[in-house]
Design an enzyme around this catalytic site. Structure first.
Site, mmCIF file in Angstrom:
data_model
loop_
_atom_site.group_PDB
_atom_site.id
_atom_site.type_symbol
_atom_site.label_atom_id
_atom_site.label_comp_id
_atom_site.label_asym_id
_atom_site.label_seq_id
_atom_site.Cartn_x
_atom_site.Cartn_y
_atom_site.Cartn_z
ATOM 1 N N VAL A 18 49.640 3.590 14.198
ATOM 2 C CA VAL A 18 50.096 3.768 12.599
ATOM 3 C C VAL A 18 49.418 5.240 12.436
ATOM 4 C CG1 VAL A 18 49.802 3.146 10.499
ATOM 5 C CG2 VAL A 18 50.507 1.379 12.247
ATOM 6 N N ARG A 19 48.091 5.260 12.690
ATOM 7 C CA ARG A 19 47.608 6.343 12.175
ATOM 8 C C ARG A 19 47.833 7.829 13.192
ATOM 9 N NH1 ARG A 19 42.125 3.901 9.474
ATOM 10 N NH2 ARG A 19 43.234 3.001 7.729
ATOM 11 N N ASP A 25 44.913 -11.606 30.286
ATOM 12 C CA ASP A 25 44.862 -11.899 31.552
ATOM 13 C C ASP A 25 44.456 -10.815 32.522
ATOM 14 O OD1 ASP A 25 45.690 -14.210 30.769
ATOM 15 O OD2 ASP A 25 47.946 -13.870 31.212
ATOM 16 N N ARG A 37 26.431 -25.102 31.060
ATOM 17 C CA ARG A 37 25.310 -24.990 31.651
ATOM 18 C C ARG A 37 24.153 -25.867 31.121
ATOM 19 N NH1 ARG A 37 23.896 -23.543 36.398
ATOM 20 N NH2 ARG A 37 25.755 -22.217 36.962
ATOM 21 N N MET A 66 41.472 -19.429 31.321
ATOM 22 C CA MET A 66 42.883 -18.823 31.231
ATOM 23 C C MET A 66 43.128 -17.720 32.431
ATOM 24 S SD MET A 66 44.469 -18.942 27.433
ATOM 25 C CE MET A 66 45.154 -20.579 26.869
ATOM 26 N N SER A 113 22.529 -29.401 39.671
ATOM 27 C CA SER A 113 23.589 -29.135 38.621
ATOM 28 C C SER A 113 24.556 -28.042 39.458
ATOM 29 C CB SER A 113 23.210 -28.822 37.461
ATOM 30 O OG SER A 113 22.637 -27.794 37.353
ATOM 31 N N GLU A 126 43.345 -21.397 35.799
ATOM 32 C CA GLU A 126 44.263 -22.284 35.441
ATOM 33 C C GLU A 126 45.562 -22.096 36.483
ATOM 34 O OE1 GLU A 126 46.366 -21.599 31.764
ATOM 35 O OE2 GLU A 126 46.591 -19.368 32.036
ATOM 36 N N HIS A 158 42.545 -22.151 24.356
ATOM 37 C CA HIS A 158 42.954 -20.881 23.491
ATOM 38 C C HIS A 158 41.654 -20.246 22.867
ATOM 39 C CE1 HIS A 158 47.098 -22.237 24.359
ATOM 40 N NE2 HIS A 158 47.384 -21.255 24.072
ATOM 41 N N ARG A 211 41.368 -16.627 23.759
ATOM 42 C CA ARG A 211 42.567 -15.983 23.031
ATOM 43 C C ARG A 211 42.099 -15.325 21.693
ATOM 44 N NH1 ARG A 211 48.129 -17.403 24.895
ATOM 45 N NH2 ARG A 211 48.764 -17.388 22.858
HETATM 46 O O1 F6P Z 1 49.148 -14.479 28.840
HETATM 47 C C1 F6P Z 1 47.905 -15.065 28.090
HETATM 48 C C2 F6P Z 1 47.938 -16.734 28.177
HETATM 49 O O2 F6P Z 1 46.972 -16.974 27.331
HETATM 50 C C3 F6P Z 1 47.671 -16.947 29.719
HETATM 51 O O3 F6P Z 1 46.476 -16.830 30.104
HETATM 52 C C4 F6P Z 1 48.293 -18.458 29.637
HETATM 53 O O4 F6P Z 1 48.527 -18.863 30.715
HETATM 54 C C5 F6P Z 1 49.214 -18.347 28.565
HETATM 55 O O5 F6P Z 1 49.125 -17.286 27.909
HETATM 56 C C6 F6P Z 1 49.350 -19.726 27.523
HETATM 57 O O6 F6P Z 1 50.506 -19.280 26.697
HETATM 58 P P1 F6P Z 1 50.626 -20.203 25.473
HETATM 59 O O7 F6P Z 1 49.854 -19.675 24.227
HETATM 60 O O8 F6P Z 1 52.190 -19.772 25.086
HETATM 61 O O9 F6P Z 1 50.713 -21.902 25.700
#
Ligand code: F6P
Length: 327
Positions: A28-29, A132, A159, A174, A220, A227, A257, A260
């Site tokens: 935008v900027r 990712d 841990r 993920m 341990s 995933e 999540h 994320r």
């Molecule tokens: O692509 C990002 C991601 O978080 C992946 O690591 C994961 O497999 C996927 O999206 C999960 O997607 P959603 O949020 O649609 O379940």
């Protein structure tokens, strides 16, 4: 320099990633700086089809650089995968006078943009936005650094319990089909083993490694499981290990999540800002169907076709590091 371009739009698509807002703000900027009008498209391709456009100016993106998620929201659109959906999106762009696009997302986003350009000729420059880090054409993607640090923080906490209770934790991170998040989590989190799709380690090797550690008086263990790992997820792997070593007190944590979300790290704010500027200036210079990325500290534009089809390989020496450092 494309002197004709008067109005562009920016959108985020696919999974949200920390630093996307820094990229939107930079788009935008930069556009504003160069006298180009800029619109935000809400909810990715889905909003493009519906005409969910909002005019953005410098003030619209104030106080966003530090925020996680995406202020433009995100979606995975099935309709854009149809010709009819793309036709509707094109009509909306034409009606709103939009001549160029900045697409912030991953491979799915760029595949859509490439087909769209081939059919309707709207130029798009991509910005790699995904936790990712699985995109060819950039060393790091926007959101990756934050996701790794978030996961690492979780692993440090796990841990404490692993150590206090003499347990073996299987921690799932993920990354879809890639082990990029898992590797630094294993090295930085002091894990004994890391399982990633790229190396296809069998559960038998995991069992042998844990038994060998047990004999060396380890009490341990942390096993990081990406995933997308072929042997199955952390839960399946843990069950098979427990069957083979019943005396091992096993637990599973799927971080999910949490990886994320959250405020982007300095690295992701910087990368998002760099790429946002590069995307707009790329469009101004007549680029299309390319992703802006940073490789070896240099700005590069990689054709979408390469980003989509080529694989960014994981350095195998990282696997050796995990083995050496967990002796
Ligand atoms: O692509 C990002 C991601 O978080 C992946 O690591 C994961 O497999 C996927 O999206 C999960 O997607 P959603 O949020 O649609 O379940």
């Amino acid at each position: 320099m494309n002197a004709q371009m008067k109005r562009i739009a920016v959108f985020t698509s696919g999974g949200d990633a920390p630093g996307m807002n820094a990229a939107i703000r930079a788009v935008v900027r930069t556009a504003t700086y160069h006298g180009i009008e800029v619109y935000g498209i809400m909810r990715g391709y889905s909003g493009m089809i519906k005409g969910e456009f909002v005019r953005l100016d410098s003030a619209s993106v104030s106080n966003t650089v530090q925020k996680g998620g995406t202020i433009l929201k995100s979606a995975r659109s099935q309709k854009f995968m149809t010709k009819e959906g793309r036709q509707q999106a094109f009509d909306q762009l034409v009606n709103n006078g939009i001549e160029g696009l900045v697409a912030i997302g991953g491979n799915g986003t760029f595949t859509g943009a490439m087909i769209f350009e081939q059919e309707f000729g709207i130029p798009t420059v991509g910005a790699p936005g995904t936790i990712d880090n699985d995109l060819y054409g950039t060393d790091y993607t926007i959101g990756y650094d934050t996701a790794v640090n978030t996961a690492l923080d979780c692993i440090d906490k796990i841990r404490d319990t692993a150590d206090s209770h003499d347990r073996c934790f299987f921690v799932e991170v993920m990354g879809r089909d890639s082990g990029y998040i898992a590797i630094p989590c294993a090295i930085g989190g002091g894990a004994e083993i890391v399982m990633i799709p790229e190396t296809q380690m069998s559960v038998d090797v995991v069992i042998d490694t844990l038994q060998a550690g047990w004999k060396r008086s380890k009490t341990s263990f942390i096993v990081i499981v990406a995933e997308g790992e072929d042997e199955g997820n952390a839960t399946n792997t843990a069950a098979r290990v427990k069957e083979a070593i019943p005396q091992l007190d096993t637990r599973v944590t799927v971080i999910g999540h949490i990886q994320r979300g959250g405020s982007p790290t300095a690295a992701d704010r910087l990368l998002g800002s760099q790429i946002g500027i590069a995307a707009v200036e790329g469009l101004m210079n007549g680029m299309r169907n390319v992703m802006a990325g940073i490789v070896d500290k240099k700005l590069v534009y990689t054709p979408f076709i390469d980003t989509i089809n080529k694989k960014k390989l994981i350095n195998q020496s990282f696997m050796r590091m995990v083995e050496i450092l967990s002796v």
